[in-house]
Design a protein around this motif. Structure first.
Motif, PDB file in Angstrom:
ATOM      1  N   ILE A   1      81.561 -12.423  49.375  1.00 63.18           N
ATOM      2  CA  ILE A   1      82.938 -13.076  48.788  1.00 63.18           C
ATOM      3  C   ILE A   1      83.756 -13.322  50.078  1.00 63.18           C
ATOM      4  O   ILE A   1      84.335 -14.365  50.103  1.00 63.18           O
ATOM      5  CB  ILE A   1      83.659 -12.360  47.619  1.00 63.18           C
ATOM      6  CG1 ILE A   1      82.793 -12.304  46.299  1.00 63.18           C
ATOM      7  CG2 ILE A   1      85.156 -12.778  47.435  1.00 63.18           C
ATOM      8  CD1 ILE A   1      83.369 -11.355  45.262  1.00 63.18           C
ATOM      9  N   CYS A   2      84.018 -12.138  50.860  1.00 62.23           N
ATOM     10  CA  CYS A   2      84.754 -12.344  52.099  1.00 62.23           C
ATOM     11  C   CYS A   2      84.301 -13.370  52.929  1.00 62.23           C
ATOM     12  O   CYS A   2      85.054 -14.192  53.640  1.00 62.23           O
ATOM     13  CB  CYS A   2      84.896 -11.024  52.789  1.00 62.23           C
ATOM     14  SG  CYS A   2      85.775  -9.850  51.934  1.00 62.23           S
ATOM     15  N   THR A   3      82.735 -13.775  52.790  1.00 57.72           N
ATOM     16  CA  THR A   3      82.418 -14.791  53.848  1.00 57.72           C
ATOM     17  C   THR A   3      82.768 -16.163  53.406  1.00 57.72           C
ATOM     18  O   THR A   3      83.040 -16.957  54.004  1.00 57.72           O
ATOM     19  CB  THR A   3      80.936 -14.525  53.817  1.00 57.72           C
ATOM     20  OG1 THR A   3      80.483 -13.319  54.232  1.00 57.72           O
ATOM     21  CG2 THR A   3      80.449 -15.640  54.897  1.00 57.72           C
ATOM     22  N   VAL A   4      82.899 -16.238  52.101  1.00 62.37           N
ATOM     23  CA  VAL A   4      83.005 -17.625  51.589  1.00 62.37           C
ATOM     24  C   VAL A   4      84.513 -18.110  51.185  1.00 62.37           C
ATOM     25  O   VAL A   4      84.827 -18.907  50.581  1.00 62.37           O
ATOM     26  CB  VAL A   4      82.027 -17.976  50.480  1.00 62.37           C
ATOM     27  CG1 VAL A   4      80.755 -18.013  50.786  1.00 62.37           C
ATOM     28  CG2 VAL A   4      82.329 -16.927  49.060  1.00 62.37           C
ATOM     29  N   LEU A   5      85.260 -16.992  51.182  1.00 61.60           N
ATOM     30  CA  LEU A   5      86.744 -16.909  50.512  1.00 61.60           C
ATOM     31  C   LEU A   5      87.617 -18.001  51.038  1.00 61.60           C
ATOM     32  O   LEU A   5      88.395 -18.736  50.621  1.00 61.60           O
ATOM     33  CB  LEU A   5      87.347 -15.702  51.021  1.00 61.60           C
ATOM     34  CG  LEU A   5      88.557 -15.189  50.274  1.00 61.60           C
ATOM     35  CD1 LEU A   5      88.038 -14.856  48.793  1.00 61.60           C
ATOM     36  CD2 LEU A   5      89.019 -13.677  51.016  1.00 61.60           C
ATOM     37  N   HIS A   6      87.287 -18.511  52.525  1.00 60.97           N
ATOM     38  CA  HIS A   6      88.096 -19.709  53.139  1.00 60.97           C
ATOM     39  C   HIS A   6      87.562 -20.806  52.855  1.00 60.97           C
ATOM     40  O   HIS A   6      87.878 -21.970  53.746  1.00 60.97           O
ATOM     41  CB  HIS A   6      88.273 -19.207  54.577  1.00 60.97           C
ATOM     42  CG  HIS A   6      87.111 -19.134  55.372  1.00 60.97           C
ATOM     43  ND1 HIS A   6      86.319 -18.174  55.250  1.00 60.97           N
ATOM     44  CD2 HIS A   6      86.936 -19.931  56.652  1.00 60.97           C
ATOM     45  CE1 HIS A   6      85.463 -18.318  55.975  1.00 60.97           C
ATOM     46  NE2 HIS A   6      85.671 -19.344  56.929  1.00 60.97           N
ATOM     47  N   GLU A   7      86.486 -21.032  51.914  1.00 64.25           N
ATOM     48  CA  GLU A   7      85.879 -22.322  51.654  1.00 64.25           C
ATOM     49  C   GLU A   7      85.169 -22.954  52.784  1.00 64.25           C
ATOM     50  O   GLU A   7      85.654 -24.118  53.291  1.00 64.25           O
ATOM     51  CB  GLU A   7      86.567 -23.069  50.888  1.00 64.25           C
ATOM     52  CG  GLU A   7      86.989 -22.580  49.384  1.00 64.25           C
ATOM     53  CD  GLU A   7      87.627 -23.595  48.762  1.00 64.25           C
ATOM     54  OE1 GLU A   7      86.781 -24.201  47.749  1.00 64.25           O
ATOM     55  OE2 GLU A   7      88.808 -24.015  48.794  1.00 64.25           O
ATOM     56  N   PRO A   8      84.482 -22.153  53.742  1.00 59.85           N
ATOM     57  CA  PRO A   8      84.120 -22.875  55.033  1.00 59.85           C
ATOM     58  C   PRO A   8      83.029 -24.069  54.700  1.00 59.85           C
ATOM     59  O   PRO A   8      82.395 -23.959  53.519  1.00 59.85           O
ATOM     60  CB  PRO A   8      83.302 -21.669  55.819  1.00 59.85           C
ATOM     61  CG  PRO A   8      82.835 -21.025  54.730  1.00 59.85           C
ATOM     62  CD  PRO A   8      83.899 -20.979  53.460  1.00 59.85           C
ATOM     63  N   LYS A   9      83.002 -24.824  55.446  1.00 60.77           N
ATOM     64  CA  LYS A   9      82.100 -26.090  55.385  1.00 60.77           C
ATOM     65  C   LYS A   9      80.766 -25.654  56.136  1.00 60.77           C
ATOM     66  O   LYS A   9      79.800 -26.414  55.637  1.00 60.77           O
ATOM     67  CB  LYS A   9      82.620 -27.148  56.545  1.00 60.77           C
ATOM     68  CG  LYS A   9      83.918 -27.902  55.796  1.00 60.77           C
ATOM     69  CD  LYS A   9      84.316 -28.984  56.722  1.00 60.77           C
ATOM     70  CE  LYS A   9      85.516 -29.654  56.076  1.00 60.77           C
ATOM     71  NZ  LYS A   9      86.447 -30.422  56.875  1.00 60.77           N
ATOM     72  N   ILE A  10      80.674 -24.765  57.128  1.00 61.86           N
ATOM     73  CA  ILE A  10      79.399 -24.177  57.527  1.00 61.86           C
ATOM     74  C   ILE A  10      79.256 -22.956  57.063  1.00 61.86           C
ATOM     75  O   ILE A  10      80.189 -22.242  57.411  1.00 61.86           O
ATOM     76  CB  ILE A  10      79.386 -24.437  59.196  1.00 61.86           C
ATOM     77  CG1 ILE A  10      79.707 -25.643  59.353  1.00 61.86           C
ATOM     78  CG2 ILE A  10      78.200 -23.838  59.670  1.00 61.86           C
ATOM     79  CD1 ILE A  10      79.702 -26.171  60.855  1.00 61.86           C
TER      80      ILE A  10
END
Lengths: 438, 309
Positions: free
Chosen positions: B141-150
């Motif tokens: 969750i912490c990895t995808v929290l900022h809605e990364p494009k990559i």
């Protein structure tokens, strides 16, 4: 910058939330207060009855001192000049514990020397100081003014009574102000060590639980290192402020409730005058109160303490961070921290050496060396700089600033190259290689 | 589009990567494969700007990748940690803010993901109270929290039970559908076959293979045919000509088998069907493609002289 600040805030929050930090916040000042308590208690003991000889060649005191006799001090008067060596060695003076010099200049320069054989307790010093001073005041009021003795006390200059050991007349070792400086320096280094180790542990923990890789994907290693040092530094500073506040409150409470007799003149001497007079006089002349409230320039000391604490912390903190980052394991890091501990101990020794030999060349060198200057400057600052030499503090400060900046750059290089190396055995050659790599 | 161009990296005298290039596009899950120590993690760290390459560059949409692009990246390293004394929410706030989100956005995103994973009550829990699998979820969750494009995920499925493995796989598939560029480094070859569009294999610091999963499997096929039948195994073997070689068999029941055959000479699929007609009851016949696992093992196992692959 934003990232460093976020890292700093996280570190600060973690420290403030930890039980050990809160525990130290209370235990530290308590320990200091307990030490002070023992100092007071110990200082109050020793020889109880003193036989004091007052050398008064011009008869200023007219062989009088007290309205009612003090059971603890017996005064005798001598009409001639007595040299310190004569007092120390001559048979006829053996019965006296102390010699008070009252020469003709005392009325103008307010200076009197007291030579003692055995260190008088603080309480005894206060008594002698107080009783001689009272008599000098009476003489001055009678000879020079129309004021009442009470009004005179409000405007007069205090008598500077210098206590000197006959076996150590230069009395450099026992200058309390110097010890206060050393205490300040030791406090700086205690905080640097305590919070330097916190930096080390924090870095090695981030390494061992591998969160560091997540952080480094967003934060530059130097930002991470700076944030960590700043965050833990702010925690250290908060702890210092709380320590100072608690110690100050503790001292006030101690004065009021634990050692009232040290400060209350009615316990010191009975002169049959008004109690308010006594209190005024005692708080003015008690050595401890005099030291704490008159002789130590807390404002100046604290100002420089903060500057040297911040720069000293940055200097050593960066080294602790670099060791944490380059070590392969937590035990590895602790091993490599030993040289730093030696350096910190050496700085304390340098402070002690400077206290004993403030004018020596070596003390001057320690004054400018960045890893010893925070403690040595505190000692010299408390002893006092010769007029026109205050620039030496700033030179030392600038040298420390430049060194701290240099160490931060080098530590940043070690941090960057070492932070993602795991499980290795740290060797000196490895550190050199990492230092060379940009 | 993320382009890795001629990346080389050495640590003192050891070469970690040698002239590695690859291109990953939006809306694609790219499998980065290789044995331990091949150089995958080094490559991932270079892409994430954690370490610098000795030679070569990384480009994002044609621009040289710099520190400012990192907010576009979500990175989940293989050996990942969390601050044990922090709560899930504090952790998310710290990492989310580091990646440029405001407090409010972090809280909103966290609520979304916690609800999605039906773990809303974990928010105030300290990390040390969570099990390993639960902590893995928080890390994801912490990895995808900022809605990364990559998204760069190193072994994202390790530590999860099968239910959660499927959950994460579905998330990755959804993200691909939303046009995210995903690099997945894993040793789980089954997952590679299931969700990766293209893969690259790195071995001994060099890229030795790149392509779509189906292309690679197709290119490595050996002409094997599998036949599922009901009947007698003896009758089946007798019906085989010398033009077919029985490679392996799997017994499903007393009279049900799957046999794997290799063709010899000019014989083909039709010849096999003709030979079996009337001998056994054929349930299915298919061409055997090598699994990614087989291809991986085949490519990275050191070949000794005189050994036939």
């Amino acid at each position: 910058m934003r990232n460093s600040w976020l890292v700093a805030l996280r570190e600060l929050k973690e420290r403030l939330g930890s039980r050990s930090f809160v525990g130290m916040m209370i235990a530290g000042p308590l320990l200091i207060l307990v030490l002070i308590y023992f100092l007071f208690a110990f200082g109050g003991e020793g020889q109880q009855k003193w036989n004091v000889l007052i050398a008064d060649p011009t008869g200023i005191m007219d062989k009088k001192i007290l309205i009612s006799a003090d059971p603890d001090v017996t005064y005798s008067f001598a009409n001639g000049y007595i040299e310190m060596n004569e007092f120390r060695d001559a048979k006829q003076f053996r019965e006296f514990d102390a010699l008070v010099e009252v020469n003709e200049k005392i009325l103008s320069n307010k200076l009197s020397f007291v030579f003692y054989r055995e260190n008088p307790s603080m309480r005894m010093q206060t008594k002698i100081r107080y009783q001689v001073e009272r008599r000098i005041e009476e003489v001055m009021v009678a000879q020079f003014t129309d004021l009442s003795i009470r009004d005179f006390r409000k405007v007069k200059q205090p008598l500077n009574m210098a206590f000197r050991n006959v076996y150590d007349p230069m009395d450099e070792a026992s200058d309390l102000r110097g010890w206060v400086g050393l205490f300040y320096g030791a406090l700086i280094f205690s905080f640097i060590f305590l919070f330097g180790m916190t930096i080390l542990r924090s870095v090695t923990r981030e390494k061992s639980n591998r969160i560091v890789e997540v952080l480094l994907a967003t934060v530059h290693p130097n930002q991470l290192m700076i944030g960590k040092i700043v965050g833990i530094g702010i925690a250290a500073f908060i702890q210092f402020v709380v320590w100072m506040l608690l110690v100050a409150i503790g001292l006030v409470l101690m004065r009021s409730y634990v050692f009232p007799d040290l400060f209350d003149p009615s316990h010191v001497v009975a002169m049959g005058e008004h109690a308010s007079d006594h209190f005024f006089a005692a708080t003015e002349y008690n050595q401890f109160v005099d030291l704490v409230y008159e002789r130590i320039r807390f404002g100046t000391m604290t100002f420089y303490f903060i500057l040297f604490f911040v720069l000293g912390y940055l200097f050593y903190g960066a080294l602790f961070a670099a060791i944490g980052a380059t070590s392969g394991s937590e035990s590895d890091g602790q091993q490599f921290v030993l040289p730093l501990i030696f350096l910190l101990c050496f700085a304390l020794f340098a402070g002690y050496y400077s206290l004993q030999n403030p004018e020596s060349g070596l003390a001057m060198l320690f004054h400018y060396l960045p890893f010893t200057s925070p403690v040595v400057v505190m000692v010299k600052l408390s002893l006092g700089y010769a007029p026109g030499h205050a620039y030496e503090i700033w030179m030392s400060l600038i040298l420390l600033l430049l060194s701290a900046a240099g160490v931060l750059v080098l530590a940043g290089r070690l941090y960057r190259n070492g932070i993602l190396q795991f499980g290795h055995r740290l060797r000196f050659g490895m550190l050199l290689r990492w230092l060379k790599r940009m | 589009m993320l382009e890795v161009q001629h990346i080389s990296k050495s640590f003192f005298r050891k070469t970690a990567l040698e002239d590695v290039s690859m291109t990953v596009r939006e809306g694609e899950i790219f499998g980065l494969l290789g044995p331990n120590g091949a150089g995958k993690t080094t490559l991932i760290r270079i892409i994430n700007k954690i370490i610098d390459a000795d030679r070569g560059v990384v480009r994002i949409n044609g621009d040289l990748m710099t520190q400012k692009h990192l907010s576009m990246v979500g990175y989940l390293p293989e050996e990942r940690g969390l601050y044990k004394s922090m709560t899930v929410e504090d952790h998310a706030l710290f990492l989310g803010q580091l990646r440029g989100l405001s407090k409010r956005d972090v809280k909103m995103q966290l609520d979304y993901w916690l609800e999605k994973f039906t773990i809303g009550d974990w928010k105030k829990k300290r990390i040390e109270e969570l099990s390993k699998g639960m902590a893995q979820k928080v890390q994801f969750i912490c990895t995808v929290l900022h809605e990364p494009k990559i998204l760069i995920l190193d072994e994202p499925l390790s530590g999860f039970d099968p239910v959660n493995v499927e959950l994460i796989k579905q998330e990755l598939i959804e993200m691909r559908a939303k046009g995210k560029l995903i690099i997945l480094s894993t040793h789980n070859m089954k997952s590679v076959e299931e969700i990766c569009d293209r893969v690259a294999l790195i071995d001994h610091s060099k890229k030795i293979l790149e392509g779509t999963v189906s292309e690679i499997r197709e290119s490595r096929k050996t002409g094997e045919i599998a036949i599922k039948f009901r009947g007698s195994m003896i009758a089946f073997v007798n019906a085989l000509w010398t033009n077919f070689e029985l490679v392996d068999k799997e017994i499903l029941a007393d009279d049900r088998f799957i046999a794997r055959l290799k063709t010899r000479g000019e014989t083909n699929f039709d010849d096999l069907l003709r030979a079996m007609m009337g001998q056994v009851r054929i349930e299915a016949v298919w061409e055997v493609l090598p699994s990614m696992q087989d291809i991986f093992i085949d490519l990275v196992t050191p070949k000794t002289e005189g050994t036939h692959a």
